[in-house]
Design an enzyme around this catalytic site. Structure first.
Site, PDB file in Angstrom:
ATOM      1  N   HIS A 256     -25.574 -22.103  -5.854  1.00  0.00           N
ATOM      2  CA  HIS A 256     -25.342 -22.843  -7.239  1.00  0.00           C
ATOM      3  C   HIS A 256     -25.251 -21.542  -8.479  1.00  0.00           C
ATOM      4  O   HIS A 256     -25.554 -21.827  -9.584  1.00  0.00           O
ATOM      5  CB  HIS A 256     -26.467 -23.477  -7.616  1.00  0.00           C
ATOM      6  CG  HIS A 256     -26.667 -24.729  -7.036  1.00  0.00           C
ATOM      7  ND1 HIS A 256     -26.374 -26.141  -7.465  1.00  0.00           N
ATOM      8  CD2 HIS A 256     -26.901 -25.138  -5.597  1.00  0.00           C
ATOM      9  CE1 HIS A 256     -26.369 -27.109  -6.836  1.00  0.00           C
ATOM     10  NE2 HIS A 256     -26.947 -26.600  -5.649  1.00  0.00           N
ATOM     11  N   THR A 257     -24.568 -20.601  -7.893  1.00  0.00           N
ATOM     12  CA  THR A 257     -24.608 -19.480  -8.774  1.00  0.00           C
ATOM     13  C   THR A 257     -23.177 -19.706  -9.512  1.00  0.00           C
ATOM     14  O   THR A 257     -23.115 -19.215 -10.898  1.00  0.00           O
ATOM     15  CB  THR A 257     -24.479 -18.064  -8.268  1.00  0.00           C
ATOM     16  OG1 THR A 257     -23.393 -18.176  -7.050  1.00  0.00           O
ATOM     17  CG2 THR A 257     -25.932 -17.615  -7.873  1.00  0.00           C
ATOM     18  N   ASP A 258     -22.212 -20.387  -9.164  1.00  0.00           N
ATOM     19  CA  ASP A 258     -20.850 -20.631  -9.504  1.00  0.00           C
ATOM     20  C   ASP A 258     -21.061 -20.974 -10.972  1.00  0.00           C
ATOM     21  O   ASP A 258     -20.440 -20.485 -11.974  1.00  0.00           O
ATOM     22  CB  ASP A 258     -19.971 -20.990  -8.625  1.00  0.00           C
ATOM     23  CG  ASP A 258     -20.291 -22.536  -8.184  1.00  0.00           C
ATOM     24  OD1 ASP A 258     -21.203 -23.266  -8.583  1.00  0.00           O
ATOM     25  OD2 ASP A 258     -19.674 -23.099  -7.387  1.00  0.00           O
TER      26      ASP A 258
ATOM     27  N   GLY B 150     -18.883 -33.917   3.948  1.00  0.00           N
ATOM     28  CA  GLY B 150     -20.193 -33.870   3.724  1.00  0.00           C
ATOM     29  C   GLY B 150     -21.070 -33.072   4.536  1.00  0.00           C
ATOM     30  O   GLY B 150     -22.185 -33.469   4.555  1.00  0.00           O
ATOM     31  N   ALA B 151     -20.570 -32.382   5.338  1.00  0.00           N
ATOM     32  CA  ALA B 151     -21.387 -31.368   6.139  1.00  0.00           C
ATOM     33  C   ALA B 151     -21.756 -29.991   5.556  1.00  0.00           C
ATOM     34  O   ALA B 151     -21.989 -29.116   6.092  1.00  0.00           O
ATOM     35  CB  ALA B 151     -20.873 -31.318   7.385  1.00  0.00           C
TER      36      ALA B 151
ATOM     37  N   LEU C  99     -19.522 -27.982   4.225  1.00  0.00           N
ATOM     38  CA  LEU C  99     -18.059 -27.307   4.516  1.00  0.00           C
ATOM     39  C   LEU C  99     -17.009 -27.427   3.396  1.00  0.00           C
ATOM     40  O   LEU C  99     -16.092 -26.728   3.469  1.00  0.00           O
ATOM     41  CB  LEU C  99     -17.458 -27.618   5.818  1.00  0.00           C
ATOM     42  CG  LEU C  99     -18.497 -26.963   7.136  1.00  0.00           C
ATOM     43  CD1 LEU C  99     -17.937 -27.708   8.259  1.00  0.00           C
ATOM     44  CD2 LEU C  99     -18.534 -25.659   7.034  1.00  0.00           C
TER      45      LEU C  99
ATOM     46  N   ASP D 221     -16.043 -23.443  -3.959  1.00  0.00           N
ATOM     47  CA  ASP D 221     -15.277 -24.224  -3.086  1.00  0.00           C
ATOM     48  C   ASP D 221     -13.834 -23.841  -2.973  1.00  0.00           C
ATOM     49  O   ASP D 221     -13.232 -23.545  -1.965  1.00  0.00           O
ATOM     50  CB  ASP D 221     -15.613 -25.758  -3.148  1.00  0.00           C
ATOM     51  CG  ASP D 221     -16.975 -25.942  -2.906  1.00  0.00           C
ATOM     52  OD1 ASP D 221     -17.761 -25.010  -2.644  1.00  0.00           O
ATOM     53  OD2 ASP D 221     -17.416 -27.087  -3.142  1.00  0.00           O
TER      54      ASP D 221
ATOM     55  N   SER E 234     -15.208 -30.230   2.490  1.00  0.00           N
ATOM     56  CA  SER E 234     -13.736 -31.043   2.917  1.00  0.00           C
ATOM     57  C   SER E 234     -13.007 -31.455   1.564  1.00  0.00           C
ATOM     58  O   SER E 234     -12.066 -31.357   1.521  1.00  0.00           O
ATOM     59  CB  SER E 234     -14.027 -32.094   3.612  1.00  0.00           C
ATOM     60  OG  SER E 234     -14.947 -33.103   3.007  1.00  0.00           O
ATOM     61  N   SER E 235     -13.859 -31.564   0.585  1.00  0.00           N
ATOM     62  CA  SER E 235     -13.277 -31.735  -0.601  1.00  0.00           C
ATOM     63  C   SER E 235     -12.312 -30.845  -1.205  1.00  0.00           C
ATOM     64  O   SER E 235     -11.335 -31.102  -1.560  1.00  0.00           O
ATOM     65  CB  SER E 235     -14.352 -32.489  -1.913  1.00  0.00           C
ATOM     66  OG  SER E 235     -15.294 -31.259  -2.005  1.00  0.00           O
TER      67      SER E 235
END
Ligand code: ADP
Ligand code: MG
Length: 385
Positions: A30-32, A119-120, A122, A169, A124-125
């Site tokens: 959550h640093t982004d 939702g894992a 990784l 991401d 995917s979105s």
């Protein structure tokens, strides 16, 4: 593979294809969106897309993995709801590219395939967004710098999907590469590749658990971080984000925050410091020090940011006691999802199975796992017959 799927579905050859990898958040939780640094790796699993023009202005989007088709029109690109909402990632990218100047004289068909579990943890979105970005811009002959493509993906997710994510991401899916870590300075939006030491392996343990309120909890943490900045500005008027605060300043001003906000801020400030320490440790190849920081990051998620869940904690605790593991932590936004274990090459299937057995014993449910390595970043691919 994606080309054959396109042909089976749409009964002709695709004109262009592209792919983009999922990512692991190595450290920097959550640093982004708090203006801090973050380290990520692109994995060897990806989303692939194939596209071909249509004679009309329709847009046919088909996900082979979800076996779902959504049909819309270039003249009415608005967020969709319910069963069609999966298409918003693609439509958001399309809209952002058009806003950036891409001309779309005709509609298109697009097929999507993936070996990334959604939702894992990784992302995917982001892989979906970046593969669409490279696929659509190839189809419409539009050039964009890599960093701008990452920004297009992020804006699609922020504005079209409605998820207030930072640039992590999309930045890692865009800039990742084999044997590399991507370092993002999120305040300046600078992307750099760092070499990953030899003999580093990644294992992902997926709880398949997702907090039912995950999206609203993410938004809540976002607001708490912004509120912490606002309150700290009373004592530190020059700060614009939590990443500009160090631990001493934070503790000296703890009275401004109260218990909850103080813990949220401790997590972000601590993560920023850990990312910098990990970068130094990586440079000297000190994986023991790197691993220690990964475990500390998880502990801070559990205690301060409260974005872990019991299932993730159990896996991390098991991995802490397992040989050949350098470190482990939840990866991604949290509130469910996956644990990333960073190991040496001696860590094996048997050890992984032992960890998921402990999970099964405690929760009566299966966790899945897989080994992964670094993979190439988003790119256009050759359409072969
Ligand atoms: P994560 O990014 O952590 O995997 P998100 O909830 O952000 O999880 O994104 C997952 C969403 O992305 C899915 O619910 C779906 O809408 C979309 N998505 C991911 N993979 C595919 C796919 N192969 N086909 C269609 N949509 C997908
Ligand atoms: Mg996501």
């Amino acid at each position: 593979m994606i080309n054959q799927q396109f042909t089976q579905k749409f009964d002709r050859e695709p004109a262009v294809s592209a792919q983009a990898p999922g990512r692991l958040e190595f450290i920097g939780n959550h640093t982004d969106y708090n203006g801090g640094p973050v380290l990520g790796v692109s994995v060897d699993r990806r989303i692939s897309v194939a596209l071909a023009p249509r004679a009309d202005r329709q847009v046919h989007l088909w996900s082979a993995t979800m076996d779902r088709e959504t049909i819309t029109n270039l003249d009415s690109i608005t967020p969709l709801t319910g069963e069609d909402s999966w298409a918003n990632y693609a439509l958001g990218v399309l809209k952002e590219l058009i806003d950036a100047g891409m001309k779309t004289p005709h509609g298109f068909d697009m097929a999507v395939d993936s070996d990334l579990p959604p939702g894992a943890g990784l992302s995917s979105s982001a892989a979906f967004e970046l593969s669409c970005g490279y696929g659509m811009s190839a189809l419409f002959d539009f050039e964009l710098e890599r960093a701008d493509m990452a920004r297009v993906g992020r804006r699609a997710e922020n504005n079209f999907v409605g998820m207030p994510c930072g640039i992590l991401d999309q930045g890692v899916s865009a800039f990742g590469d084999v044997d590399c870590l991507v370092k993002i300075d999120c305040e300046r939006e600078e992307f750099n590749r760092l070499p990953l030491p030899q003999d580093v392996h990644f294992w992902v343990f997926n709880t398949a658990k997702k907090h039912s309120l995950v999206d609203s909890l993410y938004g809540e943490r976002h607001r708490e971080c912004m509120e912490s900045v606002k309150r700290l500005q009373a004592a530190l008027p020059n700060i614009t984000c939590l990443a500009q605060v160090n631990s001493e300043q934070l503790e000296a001003n703890h009275a401004l925050l109260g218990d909850v906000l103080l813990r949220r801020a401790r997590h972000i400030v601590g993560e920023c410091e850990r990312v910098r320490a990990v970068e130094l440790a990586l440079k000297s190849g000190d994986m023991r020090a790197v691993g220690k920081m990964l475990f500390e990051s998880h502990d801070s998620s559990r205690i301060n940011f409260e974005n872990s869940i019991a299932e993730l904690d159990l896996l991390v605790d098991e991995l802490r006691r397992t040989d050949n593991v350098w470190g482990a932590r939840l990866t991604g936004g949290g509130f469910g999802g996956a644990v990333m274990a960073v190991t040496n090459s001696a860590f094996d299937q048997k050890q992984a199975e032992k960890n998921v057995q402990a999970y099964q014993d405690k929760f009566g449910q299966q966790a899945t796992f897989f080994h992964t390595q670094t993979g190439p970043g988003a790119h256009r691919t050759e359409v072969t017959a």
